[in-house]
Design a protein around this motif. Structure first.
Motif, PDB file in Angstrom:
ATOM      1  N   ILE A   1       0.838  -1.196   0.000  1.00 47.68           N
ATOM      2  CA  ILE A   1       0.000   0.000   0.000  1.00 47.68           C
ATOM      3  C   ILE A   1       0.874   1.247   0.000  1.00 47.68           C
ATOM      4  N   ASN A   2       0.389   2.287  -0.695  1.00 46.84           N
ATOM      5  CA  ASN A   2       0.987   3.615  -0.657  1.00 46.84           C
ATOM      6  C   ASN A   2       0.077   4.536   0.156  1.00 46.84           C
ATOM      7  N   VAL A   3       0.630   5.189   1.170  1.00 49.48           N
ATOM      8  CA  VAL A   3      -0.153   6.043   2.051  1.00 49.48           C
ATOM      9  C   VAL A   3       0.392   7.470   1.981  1.00 49.48           C
ATOM     10  N   LEU A   4      -0.511   8.425   1.821  1.00 43.83           N
ATOM     11  CA  LEU A   4      -0.167   9.842   1.825  1.00 43.83           C
ATOM     12  C   LEU A   4      -0.721  10.458   3.101  1.00 43.83           C
ATOM     13  N   ASP A   5       0.155  10.930   3.985  1.00 40.89           N
ATOM     14  CA  ASP A   5      -0.247  11.452   5.286  1.00 40.89           C
ATOM     15  C   ASP A   5      -0.070  12.963   5.313  1.00 40.89           C
ATOM     16  N   LEU A   6      -1.175  13.695   5.466  1.00 40.39           N
ATOM     17  CA  LEU A   6      -1.167  15.152   5.400  1.00 40.39           C
ATOM     18  C   LEU A   6      -1.025  15.753   6.794  1.00 40.39           C
ATOM     19  N   GLY A   7      -0.198  16.800   6.902  1.00 40.41           N
ATOM     20  CA  GLY A   7       0.037  17.401   8.206  1.00 40.41           C
ATOM     21  C   GLY A   7       0.609  16.390   9.170  1.00 40.41           C
ATOM     22  N   SER A   8       1.662  15.711   8.743  1.00 31.98           N
ATOM     23  CA  SER A   8       2.129  14.475   9.375  1.00 31.98           C
ATOM     24  C   SER A   8       2.802  14.677  10.722  1.00 31.98           C
ATOM     25  N   GLY A   9       3.211  15.907  11.040  1.00 37.19           N
ATOM     26  CA  GLY A   9       3.827  16.145  12.345  1.00 37.19           C
ATOM     27  C   GLY A   9       5.036  15.270  12.573  1.00 37.19           C
TER      28      GLY A   9
ATOM     29  N   GLY B   1       4.970  12.016  12.825  1.00 35.04           N
ATOM     30  CA  GLY B   1       4.776  10.660  12.300  1.00 35.04           C
ATOM     31  C   GLY B   1       3.893   9.764  13.143  1.00 35.04           C
ATOM     32  N   SER B   2       3.092  10.338  14.035  1.00 36.01           N
ATOM     33  CA  SER B   2       2.278   9.511  14.929  1.00 36.01           C
ATOM     34  C   SER B   2       1.230   8.694  14.180  1.00 36.01           C
ATOM     35  N   ASN B   3       0.710   9.229  13.079  1.00 35.81           N
ATOM     36  CA  ASN B   3      -0.304   8.494  12.330  1.00 35.81           C
ATOM     37  C   ASN B   3       0.269   7.207  11.755  1.00 35.81           C
ATOM     38  N   LEU B   4       1.486   7.278  11.254  1.00 41.12           N
ATOM     39  CA  LEU B   4       2.151   6.073  10.756  1.00 41.12           C
ATOM     40  C   LEU B   4       2.313   5.062  11.880  1.00 41.12           C
ATOM     41  N   ARG B   5       2.791   5.509  13.026  1.00 41.38           N
ATOM     42  CA  ARG B   5       3.032   4.583  14.136  1.00 41.38           C
ATOM     43  C   ARG B   5       1.740   3.919  14.604  1.00 41.38           C
ATOM     44  N   ALA B   6       0.639   4.638  14.562  1.00 42.50           N
ATOM     45  CA  ALA B   6      -0.632   4.082  15.010  1.00 42.50           C
ATOM     46  C   ALA B   6      -1.268   3.155  13.982  1.00 42.50           C
ATOM     47  N   LEU B   7      -1.039   3.408  12.714  1.00 46.81           N
ATOM     48  CA  LEU B   7      -1.775   2.726  11.649  1.00 46.81           C
ATOM     49  C   LEU B   7      -1.007   1.578  11.002  1.00 46.81           C
ATOM     50  N   ALA B   8       0.307   1.584  11.082  1.00 47.47           N
ATOM     51  CA  ALA B   8       1.126   0.624  10.333  1.00 47.47           C
ATOM     52  C   ALA B   8       0.735  -0.819  10.607  1.00 47.47           C
ATOM     53  N   ALA B   9       0.449  -1.170  11.847  1.00 47.03           N
ATOM     54  CA  ALA B   9       0.139  -2.560  12.195  1.00 47.03           C
ATOM     55  C   ALA B   9      -1.185  -3.029  11.606  1.00 47.03           C
ATOM     56  N   HIS B  10      -2.000  -2.102  11.097  1.00 48.39           N
ATOM     57  CA  HIS B  10      -3.314  -2.445  10.565  1.00 48.39           C
ATOM     58  C   HIS B  10      -3.358  -2.431   9.043  1.00 48.39           C
ATOM     59  N   LEU B  11      -2.206  -2.274   8.417  1.00 45.87           N
ATOM     60  CA  LEU B  11      -2.117  -2.199   6.960  1.00 45.87           C
ATOM     61  C   LEU B  11      -1.218  -3.320   6.439  1.00 45.87           C
ATOM     62  N   PRO B  12      -1.179  -3.534   5.115  1.00 48.43           N
ATOM     63  CA  PRO B  12      -0.406  -4.643   4.551  1.00 48.43           C
ATOM     64  C   PRO B  12       1.066  -4.651   4.955  1.00 48.43           C
TER      65      PRO B  12
ATOM     66  N   HIS C   1       3.811  -4.624   3.263  1.00 46.43           N
ATOM     67  CA  HIS C   1       4.715  -3.713   2.571  1.00 46.43           C
ATOM     68  C   HIS C   1       4.024  -2.361   2.402  1.00 46.43           C
ATOM     69  N   GLN C   2       4.632  -1.331   2.960  1.00 43.24           N
ATOM     70  CA  GLN C   2       4.016  -0.010   2.969  1.00 43.24           C
ATOM     71  C   GLN C   2       5.009   1.045   2.497  1.00 43.24           C
ATOM     72  N   LYS C   3       4.490   1.994   1.721  1.00 41.64           N
ATOM     73  CA  LYS C   3       5.247   3.191   1.359  1.00 41.64           C
ATOM     74  C   LYS C   3       4.436   4.398   1.811  1.00 41.64           C
ATOM     75  N   TRP C   4       5.037   5.176   2.689  1.00 45.11           N
ATOM     76  CA  TRP C   4       4.386   6.361   3.225  1.00 45.11           C
ATOM     77  C   TRP C   4       5.072   7.614   2.700  1.00 45.11           C
ATOM     78  N   ALA C   5       4.262   8.612   2.362  1.00 43.36           N
ATOM     79  CA  ALA C   5       4.764   9.964   2.094  1.00 43.36           C
ATOM     80  C   ALA C   5       4.234  10.859   3.193  1.00 43.36           C
ATOM     81  N   LEU C   6       5.107  11.357   4.042  1.00 43.48           N
ATOM     82  CA  LEU C   6       4.739  12.225   5.154  1.00 43.48           C
ATOM     83  C   LEU C   6       4.916  13.676   4.726  1.00 43.48           C
ATOM     84  N   VAL C   7       3.819  14.431   4.769  1.00 49.89           N
ATOM     85  CA  VAL C   7       3.808  15.804   4.256  1.00 49.89           C
ATOM     86  C   VAL C   7       3.564  16.780   5.407  1.00 49.89           C
ATOM     87  N   ASP C   8       4.479  17.712   5.572  1.00 51.69           N
ATOM     88  CA  ASP C   8       4.300  18.764   6.578  1.00 51.69           C
ATOM     89  C   ASP C   8       5.021  20.019   6.091  1.00 51.69           C
ATOM     90  N   TYR C   9       4.561  21.158   6.587  1.00 54.14           N
ATOM     91  CA  TYR C   9       5.192  22.429   6.222  1.00 54.14           C
ATOM     92  C   TYR C   9       6.369  22.762   7.134  1.00 54.14           C
TER      93      TYR C   9
END
Length: 280
Positions: free
Chosen positions: A38-46, A48-59, A61-69
């Motif tokens: 899965i490819n995940v696009l995380d907006l306002g990623s701070g 990276g807490s969303n990745l840490r919380a969600l990774a165990a519930h996804l396939p 092999h994961q590719k994340w793009a963390l986007v923050d200003y």
């Protein structure tokens, strides 16, 4: 959009994790249960807490793009994710992580989502996510975002959107006044125009449904107790400071409110989680 310190995000992460709505999380996981990657696009990623919380519930092999200003938050995310993983290695500017049998490749993108939303959405994605984000953006931005999401037929998992509800034990006579002023402040411009604030989850859900999405909603309140004492001081100070900036609460009332909630026995801060599934 800036203003959230890595220290504050680290402090609130356990409360965020406990608050996530399990039904909405399970429904998100089921969307991808037959996928290997899965490819995940995380907006306002701070950090990276969303990745840490969600990774165990996804396939696996994961590719994340963390986007923050905020470059400082991107730096904090690199550090936090490296420490969280079982193994971590840099591949250029990206991170390759291994965590509990999953391989997670993480790219970091510094971007202004108010100006460059379409360019960000054009990246490879099977799922768009965001945590504690949509209450900070404007109704116009939400509608523009949903149009872009729908044009690409992408699902959305958006969690911990503040919904305006707040209660304290023991209660204080000024609770309702301070909460109303805080909610008024939440509607001020955070870099995306006048923020939707406590109305954001409803605005987002309505826009998604108008574009043919199936929307799953669930409450995700912080339910804090005396065990969360480290969170109370900055939480109370932040609410009081924001409420004070509206000019709707007298300083002496705010000070009395702060004093009353220095050591509360319990506090509930309301949030809403959302999963949006695009039409087939």
């Amino acid at each position: 959009m800036t203003g959230f310190s890595p220290e504050w995000l680290a402090l609130r992460e356990p409360a965020d994790g406990a608050a996530r709505n399990r039904d909405v999380l399970s429904a998100t996981s089921r969307l991808f249960e037959n996928k290997d990657a899965i490819n995940v696009l995380d907006l306002g990623s701070g950090s990276g807490s969303n990745l840490r919380a969600l990774a165990a519930h996804l396939p696996l092999h994961q590719k994340w793009a963390l986007v923050d200003y905020d470059c400082d938050l991107i730096k904090a995310a690199r550090t936090a994710l490296s420490g969280w993983a079982n193994e971590a290695a840099y591949v250029g500017e990206s991170l390759s992580l291994q965590k509990d049998g999953r391989v997670i490749d993480v790219a970091f993108l510094q971007a202004d989502l108010s100006a460059n939303l379409n360019e960000v959405l054009d990246g490879p994605a099977d799922l768009v996510t965001a945590a504690a984000f949509f209450d900070l953006v404007s109704t116009d931005w939400i509608e523009r975002f949903v149009r872009g999401l729908a044009a690409r037929k992408l699902p959305l998992y958006a969690v911990l959107t503040y919904n305006g509800e707040e209660s304290w034990k023991p209660a204080h006579p000024s609770d309702a006044t301070v909460n109303a002023a805080f909610n008024l402040h939440q509607r001020t411009d955070k870099g995306f125009g006048p923020a939707a604030g406590p109305a954001a989850a409803g605005v987002l859900a309505a826009a998604l449904r108008e574009n043919g999405y199936e929307v799953v909603l669930g409450d995700s309140p912080w339910r804090l107790t005396s065990a969360d004492h480290l969170l109370f001081e900055p939480l109370v100070a932040g609410i009081a400071a924001a409420a004070g900036q509206t000019g709707k609460v007298a300083p002496e009332v705010l000070q009395a409110w702060r004093n009353a909630h220095r050591s509360p026995t319990a506090c509930v801060i309301g949030h809403t989680d959302l999963l949006a599934i695009p039409p087939r």
